[in-house]
Design a protein around this motif. Structure first.
Motif, PDB file in Angstrom:
ATOM      1  N   CYS A 152       0.622   4.487   1.073  1.00  0.00           N
ATOM      2  CA  CYS A 152       1.174   3.558   0.093  1.00  0.00           C
ATOM      3  C   CYS A 152       0.181   2.471  -0.302  1.00  0.00           C
ATOM      4  N   TYR A 153      -0.758   2.224   0.565  1.00  0.00           N
ATOM      5  CA  TYR A 153      -1.757   1.187   0.273  1.00  0.00           C
ATOM      6  C   TYR A 153      -3.040   1.515   1.025  1.00  0.00           C
ATOM      7  N   THR A 160      -5.772  -5.693   0.908  1.00  0.00           N
ATOM      8  CA  THR A 160      -4.826  -4.584   0.742  1.00  0.00           C
ATOM      9  C   THR A 160      -4.578  -4.307  -0.731  1.00  0.00           C
ATOM     10  N   HIS A 169      -2.242  -1.892  -3.236  1.00  0.00           N
ATOM     11  CA  HIS A 169      -1.084  -0.995  -3.320  1.00  0.00           C
ATOM     12  C   HIS A 169      -1.257  -0.015  -4.474  1.00  0.00           C
ATOM     13  N   CYS A 170      -0.838   1.212  -4.226  1.00  0.00           N
ATOM     14  CA  CYS A 170      -0.948   2.241  -5.249  1.00  0.00           C
ATOM     15  C   CYS A 170       0.084   1.998  -6.354  1.00  0.00           C
ATOM     16  N   CYS A 172       6.733   6.378  -1.370  1.00  0.00           N
ATOM     17  CA  CYS A 172       6.734   5.237  -0.436  1.00  0.00           C
ATOM     18  C   CYS A 172       8.091   4.544  -0.364  1.00  0.00           C
ATOM     19  N   CYS A 232      -1.603   9.079  -3.956  1.00  0.00           N
ATOM     20  CA  CYS A 232      -1.961   8.133  -5.005  1.00  0.00           C
ATOM     21  C   CYS A 232      -2.976   8.782  -5.940  1.00  0.00           C
TER      22      CYS A 232
END
Length: 517
Positions: A62-63, A71, A73-74, A93, A52
């Motif tokens: 991915c996160y 959480t 997320h990218c 991802c 990321c």
């Protein structure tokens, strides 16, 4: 006038004569192209690392989760190789989209066999292989230009479905040689697969950009139209279609090229069952009216599923082994070179059934053992892996030939295509096996071993075919493995169907007659 069997005429030709040597060359090239096209996704859609753009995310993460369990997320990614398939289609991802390429190719091939097989029986082996070969090149080139992932997936499916000429090429290969030379000739031709397996990683190594790589490997397929002039149609297929003059002309041409004489009287006495075109579904109805052939078909499907699953699975996973991925892939292919010489000897001395059982069981033992080799001995682990791959190549080659020998001429390509098509379930699943390594690295070989063992045990239920001519009718196919009965049936004046042959009335199945050509 005593009838002459077509196989008796073929016995006079040497596979090392000029005619068959040239045919071997063109088959070699066709099989090499199939090897390249069926597995190029291993390098086209290969895995690359990414991270990321936000430094708080780890590699391939991915996160991220903060201290309050929120959480994030990218949304923006930095790829290890910005020109890779993964980067250009933004697949971070989404590993399933990367492995889906191989699965879709195998699914397309599975569907395509149900079209190409019957087409080959209807239009002829030669014309079908030319059409499919050129379509494969055109569609492959189109893949290299598309900027959209799902269009690429659609083209991958179409290429496999209508652009693979392996099936008609294979059937043509086994139909132009006599029974006792069939195994030798096919194995010699199959060196093309090995050559393709060496050329694929070589091209990927020399041309790393995936779009250029595709253009390099698919452009030569456009020259398949030259096969229109370089190879002949199967005389056996021509005879079953009642085209005596064309079949005889090819035999005379082959004899002239080999500087040998064929007695004209022998050619005049050739007999063969003459058929009219019928639908693929009607062919299936004729074949499956026999319980014996139905059982064989189901067993062949298991053989094919296992062969494609293990062979493709081990090939795909080879790039994950320690060392250079291109060299590892080459080694997986190179090991088939001595293996092909071994398989020639085995098939010529030990028929079909015993070698198939032995290679399935040996492959199972090697695969099941491989995960338990100490990690401190990587050379031993790779040795087990290579040996297991070699066994899978053995039983894949035997399966290819064995299947074609179990069914009658008029439905041979269709049944071979059906078994191969249904068996592609294995190659559909195979591209997903690398994902199992996230749970346990030994899981894929354990599954490969279990599948091989089951297929080996089922082989006890089919007859051996090595000593028999290719069957022309259902009765002859049912009598395989019973040499005296086969000879008696082949000696009958009426080589066509009766209601007892198929369980179908003559006017329902097709009109046919036996012609003394």
């Amino acid at each position: 006038m005593t009838a002459t069997d077509f196989d008796d005429v073929l016995k006079g030709f040497s596979v090392f004569g000029r005619y068959h040597s040239l045919f071997l060359l063109f088959t070699f090239l066709a099989f090499a192209s199939n090897s390249v096209y069926s597995s190029n996704y291993v390098f086209t859609a290969e895995e690359f690392k990414y991270k990321c753009a936000d430094a708080s995310f780890g590699d391939n993460a991915c996160y991220s989760t903060d201290s309050e369990n929120r959480t994030t997320h990218c949304t923006e990614w930095i790829y290890e190789n910005p020109n890779s398939f993964v980067a250009e289609f933004q697949l971070a991802c989404q590993d399933w989209k990367r492995t889906l390429v191989g699965t879709v190719h195998s699914f397309g091939y599975m569907v395509g066999l149900l079209v190409v097989g019957p087409l080959s029986d209807r239009l002829g082996r030669k014309l079908t292989l030319i059409i499919t070969g050129m379509l494969g090149g055109v569609i492959g080139l189109l893949k290299s230009f598309t900027p959209w992932y799902w269009v690429y997936i659609a083209l991958e499916f179409l290429e496999a479905a209508i652009g693979d000429n392996c099936s008609p090429m294979f059937i043509l290969t086994i139909e132009i040689v006599s029974t006792n030379k069939r195994a030798l000739f096919y194995v010699l031709c199959s060196f093309g697969y090995t050559f393709g397996g060496i050329m694929l990683p070589s091209a990927a190594w020399l041309v790393p950009y995936w779009r250029t790589f595709l253009r390099v490997i698919y452009s030569p397929a456009l020259f398949f139209f030259l096969y229109l002039y370089f190879i002949d149609e199967s005389p056996r297929w021509l005879l079953t279609k009642g085209k005596k003059d064309q079949a005889v002309a090819i035999l005379q041409k082959a004899a002239k090229m080999n500087k040998m004489d064929i007695d004209k009287g022998t050619l005049e006495k050739l007999t063969c069952e003459e058929t009219k075109d019928i639908s693929f579904m009607q062919l299936l109805k004729i074949t499956f009216s026999s319980k014996t052939l139905t059982k064989r078909c189901l067993i062949c499907i298991v053989w094919w599923t296992t062969s494609t699953f293990v062979n493709f699975g081990m090939t795909i996973n080879s790039v994950s082994l320690q060392g250079n991925k291109y060299i590892n892939y080459m080694l997986i292919s190179v090991v088939d070179i001595p293996g092909n010489f071994v398989i020639i000897y085995i098939l010529n001395h030990y028929k079909r059934k015993l070698p198939l059982i032995a290679t399935f069981v040996a492959g199972a033992a090697l695969c099941l053992s491989q995960p338990f080799v100490p990690k401190s001995l990587p050379w031993l682990s790779i040795t087990f892996y290579m040996a297991g791959k070699l066994m899978s190549s053995f039983y894949f080659n035997i399966t290819y030939m064995y299947t074609s020998e179990l069914f009658p001429t008029y439905t041979r390509n269709s049944m071979h295509a059906l078994c191969s098509s249904m068996g592609r379930i294995g190659s559909i699943v195979a591209p997903q096996t690398p994902l199992l390594m996230h749970y346990w690295s030994g899981l894929p070989p354990m599954i490969f071993g279990g599948a091989s063992l089951i297929a080996g045990l089922l082989t006890f239920l089919v007859p051996d075919t090595a000593d028999n001519s290719l069957p022309n009718t259902v009765k002859q196919a049912e009598a395989l493995g019973k040499s005296e009965k086969v000879r008696a049936i082949e000696g009958e004046v009426n080589l066509g169907f009766s209601k007892d042959d198929t369980g179908l009335n003559l006017d329902v199945s097709r009109e046919r007659r036996v012609s003394r050509l």
